[in-house]
Design an enzyme around this catalytic site. Structure first.
Site, mmCIF file in Angstrom:
data_model
loop_
_atom_site.group_PDB
_atom_site.id
_atom_site.type_symbol
_atom_site.label_atom_id
_atom_site.label_comp_id
_atom_site.label_asym_id
_atom_site.label_seq_id
_atom_site.Cartn_x
_atom_site.Cartn_y
_atom_site.Cartn_z
ATOM 1 N N ARG A 105 -3.701 -10.316 4.070
ATOM 2 C CA ARG A 105 -4.094 -11.650 4.542
ATOM 3 C C ARG A 105 -2.922 -12.449 5.110
ATOM 4 O O ARG A 105 -3.142 -13.466 5.760
ATOM 5 C CB ARG A 105 -4.729 -12.453 3.405
ATOM 6 C CG ARG A 105 -6.061 -11.900 2.938
ATOM 7 C CD ARG A 105 -6.601 -12.760 1.811
ATOM 8 N NE ARG A 105 -7.784 -12.174 1.195
ATOM 9 C CZ ARG A 105 -9.017 -12.326 1.640
ATOM 10 N NH1 ARG A 105 -9.248 -13.041 2.718
ATOM 11 N NH2 ARG A 105 -10.037 -11.763 1.004
ATOM 12 N N HIS B 276 0.838 -1.204 0.000
ATOM 13 C CA HIS B 276 0.000 0.000 0.000
ATOM 14 C C HIS B 276 0.875 1.257 0.000
ATOM 15 O O HIS B 276 0.565 2.241 -0.677
ATOM 16 C CB HIS B 276 -0.903 0.034 1.238
ATOM 17 C CG HIS B 276 -1.877 -1.094 1.335
ATOM 18 N ND1 HIS B 276 -1.753 -2.104 2.253
ATOM 19 C CD2 HIS B 276 -3.019 -1.370 0.642
ATOM 20 C CE1 HIS B 276 -2.758 -2.949 2.134
ATOM 21 N NE2 HIS B 276 -3.547 -2.534 1.151
ATOM 22 N N GLN C 199 -17.563 -7.199 -2.193
ATOM 23 C CA GLN C 199 -16.607 -8.006 -2.941
ATOM 24 C C GLN C 199 -16.211 -9.280 -2.209
ATOM 25 O O GLN C 199 -15.342 -10.012 -2.667
ATOM 26 C CB GLN C 199 -15.377 -7.178 -3.331
ATOM 27 C CG GLN C 199 -14.457 -6.804 -2.195
ATOM 28 C CD GLN C 199 -13.394 -5.809 -2.655
ATOM 29 O OE1 GLN C 199 -13.694 -4.659 -2.971
ATOM 30 N NE2 GLN C 199 -12.163 -6.252 -2.721
ATOM 31 N N LYS D 69 -0.071 -6.599 -8.108
ATOM 32 C CA LYS D 69 -0.390 -7.793 -7.323
ATOM 33 C C LYS D 69 -1.761 -8.346 -7.693
ATOM 34 O O LYS D 69 -1.967 -9.547 -7.747
ATOM 35 C CB LYS D 69 -0.339 -7.403 -5.841
ATOM 36 C CG LYS D 69 -1.101 -8.254 -4.883
ATOM 37 C CD LYS D 69 -0.283 -9.457 -4.459
ATOM 38 C CE LYS D 69 -0.875 -10.189 -3.290
ATOM 39 N NZ LYS D 69 -2.307 -10.415 -3.336
#
Ligand code: AMP
Length: 257
Positions: free
Chosen positions: A185, A35, A59, A147
């Protein structure tokens, strides 16, 4: 740095900044160096940097995936401030999808392949929230990570198809020293799972789908898919499950090793 929670407030914060360029960095928070690379790219090329921080329910499929998604807003705001973000837009789900909400954007073909097969409705949620962010913020440029190569492809198609007046900028994937692509994650992985997960970048580095699949399957990972995808740039893309965590990565096939 101004933190806004409503559409009205972020628009008000932007009202006297519209003469200059506005860069938007959409995120779901739990910020990491991937980020940060996007925020730096935006800071380097735009007068005003807006970061959105919104874990978009539309989503996600399984409620457990949404509920288990890492969240740490306090830390994210410190990181954003240090990265030179001017305005954070951190709405509630109710602000973005108020009662009666029923308008969706679907990039029908691109959104139904690869990730779209394993996460039905995922790209409909992504395209819809991004279009909403684009109309709320009206950025000159929006910044995304390589990514999520299919996400970039879907959004490029939406921008073209809907004649949206903004540019998309794509930032290369940031990896840990051991090769694992940074992802919010990754904190869900146990130490042993993290070691197994390293097979994903190793497999993709081969640039060969069959070899990659062999490496992944012998590494005790559940392979959702590993395929060459005709994106811009073309990539070898793979998604695997390690325990209860799903990991996604890709390597441009014409990039130097
Ligand atoms: P997320 O918060 O996971 O929705 O990601 C927000 C943005 O950061 C998306 O454009 C991602 O593609 C990008 N991103 C996530 N991980 C990385 C990474 N390791 N390197 C570069 N960009 C990333």
């Amino acid at each position: 740095m101004t933190v806004t929670r409503t559409v009205r407030a972020v628009r008000a914060a932007l009202a006297d900044r519209r003469d200059g360029t506005i860069g938007l960095v959409p995120t779901m928070g739990a910020l990491h160096d991937g980020h940060l690379a996007l925020l730096r790219a935006a800071r380097a090329s735009c007068d005003t940097v807006v970061m959105s921080l919104f874990v978009n329910p539309a989503q996600f499929g399984e409620p457990s995936d949404l509920n288990g998604y890492p969240r740490d807003e306090e830390r994210d705001l410190t990181v954003a401030d240090e990265a030179g973000v001017d305005i954070v837009f951190a709405p509630t789900a109710g602000e973005m999808y108020p009662p009666g909400y029923q308008t969706w954007v679907d990039v029908t073909e691109l959104g139904a392949t690869l990730e779209g097969i394993h996460r039905p409705g995922h790209f409909r949620g992504v395209a819809t929230v991004c279009l909403k962010l684009f109309t709320i913020v009206r950025p000159t440029l929006a910044f995304y990570g390589q990514k999520d190569a299919q996400q970039v492809e879907v959004l490029r198609r939406m921008v073209r198809d809907l004649h949206l007046e903004l540019g998309l900028r794509v930032v290369p994937t940031v990896r840990d020293e051991d090769g694992l692509a940074l992802s919010s994650r990754n904190v869900q992985l146990t130490a042993a799972e993290r070691t197994r997960a390293l097979a994903l970048p190793r497999a993709l580095q081969t640039r060969d789908p069959e070899t990659a699949r062999r490496i992944l399957e012998s590494g005790d990972l559940v392979v959702d898919y590993v395929e060459l995808a005709p994106f811009d740039p073309p990539v070898l893309v793979g998604a695997v499950r390690v325990g209860s965590t799903r990991l996604l990565d890709n390597v441009p096939i014409d990039e130097e090793r």
